[in-house]
Scaffold this motif. Structure first.
Motif, short mmCIF file in Angstrom:
data_model
loop_
_atom_site.label_atom_id
_atom_site.label_comp_id
_atom_site.label_asym_id
_atom_site.label_seq_id
_atom_site.Cartn_x
_atom_site.Cartn_y
_atom_site.Cartn_z
N ALA A 163 0.83 -1.21 0.00
CA ALA A 163 0.00 0.00 0.00
C ALA A 163 0.87 1.26 0.00
N ASP A 164 0.37 2.29 -0.65
CA ASP A 164 1.06 3.59 -0.62
C ASP A 164 0.56 4.43 0.54
N SER A 165 -0.67 4.16 0.96
CA SER A 165 -1.20 4.87 2.12
C SER A 165 -2.34 4.08 2.73
N ILE A 166 -2.68 4.47 3.96
CA ILE A 166 -3.74 3.75 4.69
C ILE A 166 -4.64 4.79 5.33
N ILE A 167 -5.95 4.50 5.32
CA ILE A 167 -6.91 5.41 5.95
C ILE A 167 -7.08 5.02 7.41
N VAL A 168 -6.94 6.02 8.27
CA VAL A 168 -6.96 5.80 9.71
C VAL A 168 -8.05 6.69 10.32
N HIS A 169 -8.86 6.12 11.20
CA HIS A 169 -9.90 6.91 11.88
C HIS A 169 -9.27 7.88 12.87
N GLY A 170 -9.83 9.10 12.92
CA GLY A 170 -9.33 10.09 13.85
C GLY A 170 -9.98 10.03 15.22
N PHE A 171 -11.22 9.51 15.29
CA PHE A 171 -11.97 9.61 16.57
C PHE A 171 -11.33 8.82 17.70
N VAL A 172 -10.43 7.91 17.37
CA VAL A 172 -9.79 7.09 18.43
C VAL A 172 -8.75 7.87 19.21
N GLY A 173 -8.37 9.05 18.72
CA GLY A 173 -7.46 9.90 19.50
C GLY A 173 -6.02 9.88 19.03
N LYS A 174 -5.29 10.81 19.60
CA LYS A 174 -3.95 11.14 19.11
C LYS A 174 -2.95 9.98 19.18
N ASP A 175 -2.97 9.24 20.30
CA ASP A 175 -1.95 8.18 20.44
C ASP A 175 -2.14 7.09 19.39
N SER A 176 -3.41 6.73 19.14
CA SER A 176 -3.68 5.68 18.15
C SER A 176 -3.30 6.14 16.75
N VAL A 177 -3.65 7.40 16.44
CA VAL A 177 -3.32 7.93 15.10
C VAL A 177 -1.80 8.04 14.94
N ALA A 178 -1.15 8.54 15.99
CA ALA A 178 0.31 8.70 15.92
C ALA A 178 1.00 7.37 15.69
N ALA A 179 0.46 6.30 16.26
CA ALA A 179 1.07 4.96 16.08
C ALA A 179 1.06 4.58 14.60
#
Ligand code: C5P
Length: 216
Positions: free
Chosen positions: A84-100
């Motif tokens: 994959a060139d990119s992946i879609i990540v949900h934002g509502f789970v919060g900063k730590d999850s997105v940052a991971a």
């Protein structure tokens, strides 16, 4: 990301041969595909690899990653490993999850798309009004790419205002869900379109019609 004709094909068929035939039939009109759970769960992560190896396309994996940081890391790692060139990540789970997920993308020299709000009617039930906050978090994390809905133009335009003109927004909901291509492209950089193309009797005619309709 340069998206040819401003159209990202949502490849939500559940059969790899049919998906391959579809993509071949419209390959001269697109350079970006989005693979999500329907195709991946039906055919495995090899579906990502197959398209990456056979077409010089951008491949966005729409796994709407929404778990704890440690699990997000594993999902992102497997996805990028598959090509994959990119992946879609949900934002509502919060900063730590997105940052991971961002950290894993960085290791691969890839990027994430941050999902701010969904496009279906039920999206307004719990998440309406949260998109701006999610977009602000994305800016704090240095994220360049976002997903925002074409079906709620007020939300899309508000999220664009928060992000500013230089961030890249892709927008689902055009066609079958009711979104209009030209209205959406006032605020978004590219349209995600699935059923209006792959369910059409002739997908090539369908995509040509959409391209003709786009005037912005
Ligand atoms: O078939 P259709 O054009 O409605 O497909 C839209 C695609 O965009 C689907 O793959 C759907 O899962 C995805 N999507 C969406 N709304 C979001 C995020 C992704 O419709 N907010």
């Amino acid at each position: 990301m340069e998206v040819k004709n401003n159209i990202i094909l949502a490849l939500d068929l559940m059969d790899i041969i049919k998906s391959f035939e579809l993509v071949e039939s419209i390959s001269k009109y697109i350079n970006t595909i989005k693979i999500g759970y329907p195709l991946t769960l039906a055919e495995g992560l090899k579906s990502v690899t197959v398209f990456k190896e056979n077409f010089e396309f951008n491949t966005i994996c729409d796994y709407k990653v929404a778990d704890i940081p440690a699990t997000n890391e594993k999902i992102a790692d497997l996805t990028f490993k598959a090509g994959a060139d990119s992946i879609i990540v949900h934002g509502f789970v919060g900063k730590d999850s997105v940052a991971a997920s961002c950290d894993v993308a960085l290791e691969y020299g890839k990027e994430i798309f941050l999902l701010t709000e969904m496009s279906h009617p039920g999206a307004i039930q719990f998440l309406k009004g949260k998109g701006e906050k999610i977009a602000e978090m994305g800016l704090e994390l240095g994220i360049n790419n976002y997903v925002a809905p074409s079906t709620h133009l007020d939300r899309l335009s508000s999220i664009r205002s928060v992000l500013g003109k230089d961030k890249f927004i892709i927008s689902p909901g055009v066609g079958t869900q009711g979104g209009n291509p030209n209205d959406t492209l006032k605020y978004a950089d590219a349209l995600i379109i699935g059923r209006s193309i792959y369910n059409a009797e002739n997908p090539e005619i369908a995509i040509k019609e959409i391209i003709k309709e786009i005037t912005v």
